[in-house]
Scaffold this motif. Structure first.
Motif, PDB file in Angstrom:
ATOM      1  N   UNK A 198       1.128  -1.271   0.319  1.00  0.00           N
ATOM      2  CA  UNK A 198      -0.083   0.463   0.119  1.00  0.00           C
ATOM      3  C   UNK A 198       1.044   1.376  -0.415  1.00  0.00           C
ATOM      4  N   UNK A 199       0.182   2.545  -0.423  1.00  0.00           N
ATOM      5  CA  UNK A 199       1.316   3.702  -1.078  1.00  0.00           C
ATOM      6  C   UNK A 199       0.553   4.584  -0.047  1.00  0.00           C
ATOM      7  N   UNK A 233       4.419  -8.327  -7.417  1.00  0.00           N
ATOM      8  CA  UNK A 233       4.253  -7.285  -6.723  1.00  0.00           C
ATOM      9  C   UNK A 233       3.452  -6.079  -6.689  1.00  0.00           C
ATOM     10  N   UNK A 234       2.324  -5.864  -6.519  1.00  0.00           N
ATOM     11  CA  UNK A 234       1.593  -4.627  -6.892  1.00  0.00           C
ATOM     12  C   UNK A 234       1.447  -3.706  -5.790  1.00  0.00           C
ATOM     13  N   UNK A 261       4.434   5.906 -10.393  1.00  0.00           N
ATOM     14  CA  UNK A 261       6.077   6.044  -9.973  1.00  0.00           C
ATOM     15  C   UNK A 261       5.460   4.972  -9.060  1.00  0.00           C
ATOM     16  N   UNK A 262       4.061   4.089  -8.961  1.00  0.00           N
ATOM     17  CA  UNK A 262       4.505   3.140  -8.443  1.00  0.00           C
ATOM     18  C   UNK A 262       4.745   2.021 -10.006  1.00  0.00           C
ATOM     19  N   UNK A 263       4.493   1.720 -11.151  1.00  0.00           N
ATOM     20  CA  UNK A 263       5.050   0.760 -11.546  1.00  0.00           C
ATOM     21  C   UNK A 263       6.449   1.303 -12.206  1.00  0.00           C
ATOM     22  N   UNK A 264       7.003   2.453 -12.507  1.00  0.00           N
ATOM     23  CA  UNK A 264       8.261   2.372 -12.167  1.00  0.00           C
ATOM     24  C   UNK A 264       9.166   1.757 -11.408  1.00  0.00           C
ATOM     25  N   UNK A 305       7.085   3.726   0.667  1.00  0.00           N
ATOM     26  CA  UNK A 305       6.353   2.435  -0.237  1.00  0.00           C
ATOM     27  C   UNK A 305       6.946   2.069  -1.480  1.00  0.00           C
ATOM     28  N   UNK A 306       7.208   3.730  -2.101  1.00  0.00           N
ATOM     29  CA  UNK A 306       7.834   2.955  -3.120  1.00  0.00           C
ATOM     30  C   UNK A 306       9.257   2.543  -3.182  1.00  0.00           C
TER      31      UNK A 306
END
Length: 214
Positions: free
Chosen positions: A49-50, A70-71, A83-86, A55-56
């Motif tokens: 979770x962000x 991981x998602x 940012x999450x996908x990166x 978290x990143x």
């Protein structure tokens, strides 16, 4: 623009796993040992979770371990999705439905699972080309009764119920044909992470994985 990202895409990422550990990780130092504990317990995927400042970095560290798909969870904006996908997220989860987040995830080519709580929100998700949604907060909305009521008029929709679900409730959700996977935080509670009790996290994960496959 890329085409719709469907539940089949998410199912492929989850590789048949029906259990999605939902992780709020307070320290980046715990990311590696946590990934190892979850994988050792039999988990194949996890949602970071962000909600925390690190978290990143946690997501990037866990994704690099290779043992888990991981998602990113609690994604509220398109910028967070980017940012999450990166950082290595292979799917994106939101607590609610946001057209801009869905559109950006589609452009990035990653499965997105928006949260819904009503039939109206579900119809908006369907209109956006999605066929898998997160029922959130599942238990507060009425649990299995709410899920069945929403699933009945939408037979093609798959649900990932999350929110208030624990080991004792998991099996009931997984027995529902409309449920793709169940998300929950009971396998890696913050108290265990704070103590560094990875052995207990491994045990809780193994127990949940066994329950999810029986």
């Amino acid at each position: 623009m890329a085409g719709p990202v469907t539940g089949a895409d998410l199912a492929g990422v989850l590789a048949g796993a029906r259990l999605l550990p939902v992780l709020t990780v307070p320290s980046t130092a715990t990311a590696g040992p946590l990934a190892d504990a979850l994988a050792a317990g039999g988990a194949r995927c996890a949602e970071v979770t962000f909600r925390t400042p690190g978290a990143e970095r946690v997501l990037k560290t866990m994704a690099a371990h290779g043992g888990l798909a991981v998602g990113a969870g609690t994604v509220l904006t398109p910028e967070q999705a980017e940012r999450a996908v990166a950082a290595g997220a292979r799917f994106v989860v939101s607590p609610g439905f946001d057209e801009d987040v869905v559109a950006r995830c589609r452009e990035l080519g990653v499965p997105v699972v928006p949260g819904i709580a009503t039939a109206t929100e579900l119809m908006r998700a369907l209109k956006a080309g999605l066929d898998t949604v997160k029922l959130f907060p599942a238990e507060s909305l009425g649990g299995l009764r709410a899920l069945r009521a929403l699933a009945a008029p939408f037979p093609g929709v798959r649900f990932v119920p999350t929110g208030g679900i624990d080991a004792s409730r998991m099996a009931g959700y997984l027995a529902e044909p409309a449920v793709l996977a169940v998300g929950g935080s009971w396998m890696a509670p913050v108290a265990h992470l704070d103590k560094g009790d990875y052995a207990e996290i491994r045990r809780l994960t193994a127990d949940a994985v066994e329950r999810s496959t029986t």
